[in-house]
Enzyme design. Structure first.
Site, PDB file in Angstrom:
ATOM      1  N   CYS B 117      22.376  25.482 -31.063  1.00 51.65           N
ATOM      2  CA  CYS B 117      22.715  24.053 -31.181  1.00 51.65           C
ATOM      3  C   CYS B 117      21.483  23.236 -30.814  1.00 51.65           C
ATOM      4  CB  CYS B 117      23.934  23.696 -30.347  1.00 51.65           C
ATOM      5  SG  CYS B 117      23.966  24.343 -28.661  1.00 51.65           S
ATOM      6  N   SER B 118      21.517  22.513 -29.690  1.00 54.89           N
ATOM      7  CA  SER B 118      20.334  21.715 -29.341  1.00 54.89           C
ATOM      8  C   SER B 118      20.226  21.569 -27.826  1.00 54.89           C
ATOM      9  CB  SER B 118      20.385  20.353 -30.010  1.00 54.89           C
ATOM     10  OG  SER B 118      21.582  19.696 -29.648  1.00 54.89           O
TER      11      SER B 118
END
Lengths: 99, 212
Positions: B117-118
């Site tokens: 994801c981030s």
């Protein structure tokens, strides 16, 4: 906390299916690495994602993989590594036959 | 000259808004937020304040940590042993973050990514840059890090090992850059000023030359 693996121990990543919210990246499934450190115990994200309590907590490790092993045809230098956090239930002893 | 024409010939059509149709997750976020407000669990002002707090964090926090580690060897050791506790020593509110600090040396260069994801050390670096969240960076830096770093202008010799750290679970990462040569006379504030966000993600190294 109870951790099944020790720092420096060789492990491999189980070839399990990634149903739901799994934090083990597909690109290291079946790959061998070495325990870099034990991060502690954390709630299981595979349960947390579905509003369950994620208990009991699971041991979390950082596992170091050789890039040339992870990626066939890796173009960097042989010593390059990728370090990944992996929960204990995704790991098994590298030389064992246990799935 | 009429009221509508003021010496140029553009047609004053406003640029299109960025508000396309809502995505599935945007709709879900709005629905959950409205429920939390309706049920009195949160107030709109509390939500706004949290967003404001998130937006106000900046890499400046991280640069202070790096400069302290460069000037205080005992702090550097504590930082590498327990990143969270060391940052809290400097008065940084780490919240629930477990911070792992990885150190660049003559022999090792580290770079951070979250392929799933981030995940990003927001407490120290603020909001992640758009490229950090892009599929291009996330999928490529883990597989061909040297090529990606080169695109960022960082070419590493073969004698330097590249370690990529994939933030897949509960840890967050910050790179402790290598202190550049020629900075022996610089004080902590001056050192903090040469450290940038990208140095702490590991796609750049601190430079002492003045940028044009």
């Amino acid at each position: 906390m109870s951790a099944r693996f020790r720092v420096g121990e060789p492990v491999s990543v189980r070839m399990g299916h990634s149903f739901g919210h799994v934090r083990t990246p597909h690109y290291v499934k079946g790959k061998r690495g070495v325990i870099e450190r034990i991060c502690g115990e954390f709630r299981n994200p595979e349960e947390l994602a579905y509003a369950r309590d994620g208990l009991p907590k699971r041991a979390l490790y950082r596992v170091r993989f050789e890039q040339t092993h992870v990626w066939p045809g890796y173009t960097g230098t042989p010593g390059d590594t990728v370090d990944i956090e992996i929960f204990e239930h995704w790991l098994r002893p590298a030389n064992g036959t246990e799935r | 000259m009429s009221a509508d024409s003021h010496g140029h010939d553009h047609d004053h059509t406003p640029p299109p808004d960025q508000d396309g149709p809502l995505t599935y997750h945007q709709t879900m976020e709005i629905a959950v937020r409205e429920l939390l407000l309706e049920k009195g669990i949160l107030t709109a002002d509390e939500v706004r304040r949290e967003v404001e707090k998130m937006d106000s964090r900046s890499p400046e926090q991280g640069t202070r940590v790096v400069a302290r580690a460069w000037t205080d060897p005992a702090f550097r050791e504590r930082l590498l042993a327990d990143g969270t506790a060391a940052c809290e020593e400097l008065g940084i509110d780490m919240g629930p973050t477990y911070l792992v600090v990885v150190e660049n040396t003559e022999a090792v260069h580290n770079a951070i990514v979250c392929t799933l994801c981030s995940c990003y050390p927001r407490m120290l670096l603020g909001l992640p840059p758009d490229w950090y969240k892009s599929r291009n960076y996330r999928s490529r830096v883990v597989r061909e890090p040297r090529a990606v770093l080169k695109e960022f202008g960082l070419e590493l010799p073969e004698s330097v090992v590249v370690r990529v750290h994939d933030s897949t679970a509960d840890m967050r990462y910050m790179v402790l850059p290598k202190r550049p040569d020629g900075t022996e006379d610089m004080d902590e504030d001056a050192l903090a000023a040469i450290v940038t966000r990208d140095c702490m993600i590991g796609v750049a190294v601190p430079r002492t030359e003045v940028m044009a």
